[in-house]
Design a protein around this motif. Structure first.
Motif, PDB file in Angstrom:
ATOM      1  N   GLY A 264       0.840  -1.276   0.058  1.00  0.00           N
ATOM      2  CA  GLY A 264       0.142   0.022   0.040  1.00  0.00           C
ATOM      3  C   GLY A 264       0.813   1.140  -0.130  1.00  0.00           C
ATOM      4  O   GLY A 264       0.489   2.280  -0.589  1.00  0.00           O
ATOM      5  N   GLN A 265       1.995   1.052   0.523  1.00  0.00           N
ATOM      6  CA  GLN A 265       3.039   2.251   0.682  1.00  0.00           C
ATOM      7  C   GLN A 265       3.321   2.731  -0.890  1.00  0.00           C
ATOM      8  O   GLN A 265       3.266   3.960  -1.313  1.00  0.00           O
ATOM      9  CB  GLN A 265       4.023   2.171   1.282  1.00  0.00           C
ATOM     10  CG  GLN A 265       4.101   1.853   3.049  1.00  0.00           C
ATOM     11  CD  GLN A 265       3.640   3.385   3.459  1.00  0.00           C
ATOM     12  OE1 GLN A 265       3.605   4.247   3.027  1.00  0.00           O
ATOM     13  NE2 GLN A 265       3.504   3.076   5.111  1.00  0.00           N
ATOM     14  N   GLY A 339      -2.703  -2.101   8.122  1.00  0.00           N
ATOM     15  CA  GLY A 339      -3.987  -2.528   7.575  1.00  0.00           C
ATOM     16  C   GLY A 339      -3.182  -3.738   6.467  1.00  0.00           C
ATOM     17  O   GLY A 339      -4.227  -4.295   5.630  1.00  0.00           O
ATOM     18  N   CYS A 340      -2.144  -3.752   6.015  1.00  0.00           N
ATOM     19  CA  CYS A 340      -1.662  -4.777   4.954  1.00  0.00           C
ATOM     20  C   CYS A 340      -1.327  -6.236   5.499  1.00  0.00           C
ATOM     21  O   CYS A 340      -1.115  -6.467   6.679  1.00  0.00           O
ATOM     22  CB  CYS A 340      -0.284  -4.272   4.496  1.00  0.00           C
ATOM     23  SG  CYS A 340       0.702  -5.305   3.482  1.00  0.00           S
ATOM     24  N   LYS A 341      -1.875  -6.994   4.729  1.00  0.00           N
ATOM     25  CA  LYS A 341      -1.990  -8.528   5.140  1.00  0.00           C
ATOM     26  C   LYS A 341      -0.619  -8.840   4.996  1.00  0.00           C
ATOM     27  O   LYS A 341      -0.272  -9.874   5.766  1.00  0.00           O
ATOM     28  CB  LYS A 341      -2.877  -9.048   3.887  1.00  0.00           C
ATOM     29  CG  LYS A 341      -2.132  -9.425   2.778  1.00  0.00           C
ATOM     30  CD  LYS A 341      -3.077 -10.227   1.879  1.00  0.00           C
ATOM     31  CE  LYS A 341      -2.553 -10.401   0.418  1.00  0.00           C
ATOM     32  NZ  LYS A 341      -3.060 -11.340  -0.362  1.00  0.00           N
ATOM     33  N   HIS A 342       0.409  -8.304   4.901  1.00  0.00           N
ATOM     34  CA  HIS A 342       1.907  -8.511   4.757  1.00  0.00           C
ATOM     35  C   HIS A 342       2.586  -8.454   5.766  1.00  0.00           C
ATOM     36  O   HIS A 342       3.795  -8.681   6.222  1.00  0.00           O
ATOM     37  CB  HIS A 342       2.567  -8.119   3.366  1.00  0.00           C
ATOM     38  CG  HIS A 342       1.846  -8.832   2.282  1.00  0.00           C
ATOM     39  ND1 HIS A 342       1.940 -10.282   1.729  1.00  0.00           N
ATOM     40  CD2 HIS A 342       1.338  -8.194   1.170  1.00  0.00           C
ATOM     41  CE1 HIS A 342       1.300 -10.101   0.542  1.00  0.00           C
ATOM     42  NE2 HIS A 342       0.988  -9.086   0.104  1.00  0.00           N
ATOM     43  N   PHE A 343       2.136  -7.042   6.493  1.00  0.00           N
ATOM     44  CA  PHE A 343       2.820  -6.693   7.571  1.00  0.00           C
ATOM     45  C   PHE A 343       3.165  -7.579   8.704  1.00  0.00           C
ATOM     46  O   PHE A 343       2.179  -8.091   9.264  1.00  0.00           O
ATOM     47  CB  PHE A 343       1.951  -5.281   8.217  1.00  0.00           C
ATOM     48  CG  PHE A 343       2.816  -4.546   8.938  1.00  0.00           C
ATOM     49  CD1 PHE A 343       3.801  -3.964   8.562  1.00  0.00           C
ATOM     50  CD2 PHE A 343       2.458  -4.273  10.434  1.00  0.00           C
ATOM     51  CE1 PHE A 343       4.489  -2.950   9.242  1.00  0.00           C
ATOM     52  CE2 PHE A 343       3.080  -3.352  11.347  1.00  0.00           C
ATOM     53  CZ  PHE A 343       4.229  -2.776  10.554  1.00  0.00           C
ATOM     54  N   GLY A 344       4.397  -7.680   9.184  1.00  0.00           N
ATOM     55  CA  GLY A 344       4.828  -8.589  10.234  1.00  0.00           C
ATOM     56  C   GLY A 344       5.162  -9.961   9.611  1.00  0.00           C
ATOM     57  O   GLY A 344       5.795 -10.771  10.597  1.00  0.00           O
ATOM     58  N   LYS A 345       4.813 -10.259   8.138  1.00  0.00           N
ATOM     59  CA  LYS A 345       5.328 -11.584   7.690  1.00  0.00           C
ATOM     60  C   LYS A 345       6.379 -11.335   6.979  1.00  0.00           C
ATOM     61  O   LYS A 345       7.147 -12.330   6.630  1.00  0.00           O
ATOM     62  CB  LYS A 345       4.031 -11.994   6.897  1.00  0.00           C
ATOM     63  CG  LYS A 345       2.780 -12.278   7.817  1.00  0.00           C
ATOM     64  CD  LYS A 345       1.576 -12.570   7.016  1.00  0.00           C
ATOM     65  CE  LYS A 345       0.571 -13.018   7.804  1.00  0.00           C
ATOM     66  NZ  LYS A 345      -0.809 -13.265   7.041  1.00  0.00           N
TER      67      LYS A 345
END
Length: 971
Positions: A264-265, A339-345
């Protein structure tokens, strides 16, 4: 408020180093000080030089390094409101900026905590919330990040790179904003707006208020990898190998992002790129683009969106140290990443553009083999990795992958690469030992280097059996469901591909020359075409461990040449030792002689005569000077077994008289057996089947002891076979050697260089067999004449000629290994032959010697009968012959004067035959020779106890009549 009071209010209490900096000169000088007074003094100096002057909010652990990593503590929170700059990211006027800030603190309740310090920077406002105590950076950082998020949530137009930057600098009150002077030609001082003593704030109160106000944007969690610091990936071999085999494309990241499955960034930057305040995101995406295969194109694409100039882009690219992690993007532009599904992964957006790069083609791979000994050099080994089995592939930098196809949510086919093994594993050979089952030889290019993997070919039938066999050798499939089965399918495919295209390779059962005229040493096969193949050789493990290499050829050469010449020792003392050491080279020449084996022995009771050193130098040609030699306690049977493994290489053993034996009787038999070139044939245990005999050799043995074995063979023992004596040559070094200190150092460090000369000689030899044959024939012809060799001395001739030929061929005119004094070696060998001939002539036995030895040995058991003896017959030990005399008591009969003038010997024929055999004398030759000297009769059924009181004892006898005067003379 005075500037000094302001600095004391916002900076940490008395901690390590403070920093003041100017940014106008080319030097951009930073000065570190240990006191606030000194910091203020340096700031005044910079301001007098008309430089924009800044101070760092943190106290630092070390001077000279203003970085977030070096920052130690903080004692304030702060932000920067830019005013009087046109653009959507700044306030148009200071009044507008102040009104917005007032509304912000009232809405969030920050005003209830107290009034912050405010500084007019000349172009806006710097706002500070001083704390009651110092706070370490790790504790301060998450709260600062949340404060930045609160500002974003409430729409504050601040510089988002400021509030959470642990290395941030701000303008020093009391200085001038020289940037405004230069730009607008107006003087704008940096002043503190609040005059009274400032409020101080409790850290916990500030942190709680900020966190409680975050509603639309989630707060930063208190995890170990704080925003702005790159999270640490689990360093598993599988994960690392996936990244190593990946290529990253910015286009892939862009496509995924525009479809809502990426970052998203990036979308935010592209939608707002032309606005002010996008520089932090632009800089972050440049850091990502530079790591992509299409980085140049991507960097231009990102820059043109604002647009920034090419020069500015080039400058930023030079300054970038590494890719921004997701946490850094989240810090620069809060509210998007959470809100990103990849954040932390994932660690950073590069993960979204990675594609595994694989290949299936045959490939030549160079592997550096690290040294295993202090003086050994690293070597490069070449492997040919075959084409991957169908459905499998290799990673560009190693690893095995299985291609899998799946359908995504939109119905599109997606191909992925599933890792089966994080390193290469492929078939090198299928081995077929002479007396064993087929064995698969694979090579695993593991992190620690190339590793040979061996297992019986039959185990590939079952997945579980193969998994067990591989696991026992530290080969296990990458973690994942079904990967054991995938690895089994891969290995089976590799074996099937190899089997269908190439036959099994016969595994050598010995070192040295092979039937195809190649040469084997240390699991390497040297071919006549110059090729070198490395394969495991089951059954030759012990020889392998003894034939390593260390050091250099020059280091080995210096030590070997001590046997050629030295300061104090005479050539006539050294050259026999040198000739003995050259057995290490000459042994492989025996294959050209037609003789299977020949033994050299160094024997003398004195120590310090060079015997052991000569053996060590002979052994050092092919391996370790000590480990190559056969142990002193090794049995003669085991030595012959080792000879079969060494093949053409010399068999070497020291201290042979210390073996677990009562005497040296084993040695003559060993010399004879060794000369025959083959081990004993044996039956399979528990089966009516003969075992395949693989113990064959054509070489030379070199041994040493503190005994002159020829004295034993020609004197002490009864059995003295001339055939055995002609299969061994002995040198007796009698002179103690003397050495200089430098020579002694070389002798003591003999193990620093070894195993380098032999392989070089082998590589030369396989390519020059015709030359070897020619030189050997020339040397043999010369020595035959010079040594006056007769046919019975063919073993001596073969051994000496092979020894001399080896010494010649290692010289500069041929293999170029070392130049030796050939004439000195020939002279030394000739001396051995001459001395041995003398000894053999002096020890020649006659039929009369055999008869004399028999009568002397058994005289106590001979019945002595004399016609003039009134008492009657008695034994030689003076006991009477009685009625109960046993047969085994009687060895023969001697009659004095029964036939006038003669002494007659009656000896049982069978016993005489046995004695001849024990003496190494043919019974047929005995009869022929004894008949030339005495009167001999062969009488059947003669009673040895006639005319005595003993029982009848009728046997076949040999009657030897000796004149009385000759008997008395011999007695």
């Amino acid at each position: 408020m005075e500037p000094l009071d302001f600095l004391a209010a916002v900076l940490p209490f008395a901690e390590d180093f403070y920093c003041v900096a100017e940014v106008d000169s080319r030097k951009k000088e930073h000065v570190f000080s240990s006191s606030i007074d000194e910091l203020a003094s340096n700031a005044a100096r910079f301001n007098e030089a008309k430089c924009d002057t800044y101070f760092a909010l943190a106290a630092f652990k070390h001077s000279g390094n203003r970085t977030a990593e070096n920052a130690k503590v903080m004692r304030s929170f702060f932000l920067d409101l830019d005013c009087a700059e046109a653009g959507p990211k700044t306030y148009a006027t200071k009044e507008e900026g102040m009104a917005a800030f007032t509304a912000f603190v009232e809405k969030t309740g920050l005003d209830a905590l107290g009034a912050p310090l405010m500084v007019d920077s000349g172009g806006g406002y710097h706002v500070y919330w001083p704390l009651t105590a110092n706070v370490d950076i790790a504790t301060w950082k998450p709260v600062a990040e949340n404060f930045k998020r609160l500002c974003r949530q409430e729409g504050m137009k601040i510089d988002m790179s400021v509030p959470a930057d642990a290395a941030r600098v701000m303008r020093v009150p009391g200085t001038t904003n020289w940037k405004r002077v230069r730009k607008y030609n107006i003087t704008l001082p940096v002043v503190v707006l609040q005059e009274p003593s400032p409020e101080v704030f409790l850290f916990d109160d500030f942190a709680k208020l900020v966190r409680d106000n975050l509603i639309d944007i989630p707060p930063v969690q208190d995890f170990e990898a704080i925003p702005g610091k790159k999270p640490t990936l689990p360093a598993t071999a599988n994960t690392l190998k996936l990244f190593e085999n990946s290529s990253t494309f910015f286009k892939t990241i862009l496509n995924k992002s525009t479809k809502g499955d990426g970052c998203g960034q990036l979308v935010h930057y592209l939608e707002n790129a032309s606005e002010d305040g996008m520089e932090p995101l632009w800089r972050g995406w440049l850091s990502i683009a530079t790591k992509c295969e299409d980085g140049v194109k991507a960097s231009n694409f990102l820059t043109e969106r604002h647009p920034y100039t090419k020069e500015r882009m080039a400058q930023k690219l030079r300054e970038i140290k590494g890719p921004y992690p997701c946490t850094k993007f989240d810090s620069e532009n809060p509210g998007v990443c959470t809100g990103c599904k990849h954040f932390g992964k994932i660690t950073n957006p590069l993960a979204l553009g990675r594609e595994v790069q694989v290949e299936v083609e045959e490939k030549v791979i160079q592997v550096v083999k690290q040294p295993t000994a202090p003086h050994e050099e690293a070597t490069q080994v070449t492997y040919v990795r075959p084409t991957a089995p169908r459905g499998f592939s290799y990673g560009k930098t190693g690893g095995i992958y299985r291609e899998e196809t799946a359908t995504d949510e939109e119905g599109n086919k997606v191909t992925t690469q599933r890792m089966i093994l994080p390193y290469d594993l492929f078939v090198m050979d299928i081995l077929k030992p002479i007396d064993g089952e087929h064995t698969v030889h694979m090579v695993a290019l593991r992190p620690e280097g190339a590793v040979d993997i061996l297992f019986a070919q039959k185990v590939i039938i079952g997945k579980d059996e193969l998994a067990k066999s591989l696991a026992s050798q530290n080969i296990m499939a990458a973690f994942g469901a079904g990967n054991d089965a995938q690895l089994w399918m891969y290995v089976r495919g590799c074996v099937e591909n190899y089997s269908s295209g190439r036959g099994a390779m016969n595994v050598p059962s010995n070192y040295g020359w092979q039937e195809d005229q190649s040469f084997v040493h240390h699991n390497l096969i040297y071919g006549a075409d110059g090729s070198i193949r490395k394969i495991p050789m089951p059954g030759l493990e012990n020889v392998f461990h003894a034939t390593g290499r260390n050091g250099t050829l020059d280091g080995w050469r210096k030590r070997f040449l001590l046997l050629a010449s030295s300061t104090y020792n005479k050539p006539e003392d050294l050259h026999p030792l040198l000739a003995s050491a050259c057995v290490g080279f000459g042994s492989i020449i025996m294959a050209f002689s037609g003789i299977d084996g020949m033994t050299f022995h160094l024997g003398h009771r004195e120590s310090g005569t060079g015997k052991s050193y000569a053996l060590r130098m002979a052994a050092s040609i092919w391996g370790h000077p000590n480990r190559y030699r056969v142990g002193a306690a090794t049995s003669d049977v085991a030595m012959l077994q080792r000879a079969g493994l060494l093949g053409s290489l010399a068999l070497i053993s020291d201290e042979i008289t210390t073996k677990n034996r009562a005497n040296l009787e084993w040695f003559p038999s060993f010399c004879f057996s060794y000369s025959e070139g083959g081990g004993k044939d044996r039956m399979e245990a528990g089966a009516n089947k003969e075992r395949i005999n693989t113990s064959f050799w054509m070489g030379m043995a070199l041994m040493a002891s503190n005994t002159v074995v020829l004295d034993y063979m020609t004197g002490v023992r009864k059995h003295s076979s001339e055939g055995e004596l002609r299969r061994v040559l002995e040198h007796n070094p009698r002179t103690k050697l003397r050495w200089t200190p430098a020579e002694l150092e070389l002798i003591k460090t003999y193990a620093d260089s070894y195993g380098v000369a032999g392989p070089l000689f082998a590589q030369w030899a396989v390519k020059n067999r015709e030359t070897i044959q020619r030189v050997y024939k020339e040397v043999e012809a010369r020595l035959k004449v010079e040594f006056n060799i007769v046919d019975d001395e063919r073993f001596w001739l073969a051994g000496c000629a092979a020894d001399v030929t080896g010494a010649i061929l290692i010289g500069d005119n041929y293999a170029g290994i070392v130049n030796l004094p050939i004439e000195g070696i020939i002279k030394a060998l000739k001396g051995m032959v001459v001395e041995q001939r003398k000894l053999m002539r002096a020890s020649v036995r006659t039929a009369e010697d055999v008869l004399s030895d028999y009568t002397t040995t058994f005289y106590g058991n001979l019945v002595v009968f004399s016609a003039a003896d009134p008492i009657g017959a008695r034994f030689g030990d003076d006991t009477l012959v009685e009625k109960n005399t046993l047969r085994n008591k009687v060895a023969g009969r001697v009659e004095h004067e029964v036939a006038p003038g003669f002494v007659d010997f009656y000896i049982e024929e069978q016993q005489l035959k046995a004695h001849c055999a024990a003496m190494g004398f043919s019974f047929s030759d005995f009869k022929l020779d004894i008949e030339k000297i005495y009167r001999v009769q062969y009488i059947p059924k003669f009673d040895l106890l006639r005319k005595t009181n003993g029982p009848p004892m009728r046997v076949n006898v040999v009657k030897i009549s000796q004149p009385k005067e000759m008997f008395e003379k011999n007695v």
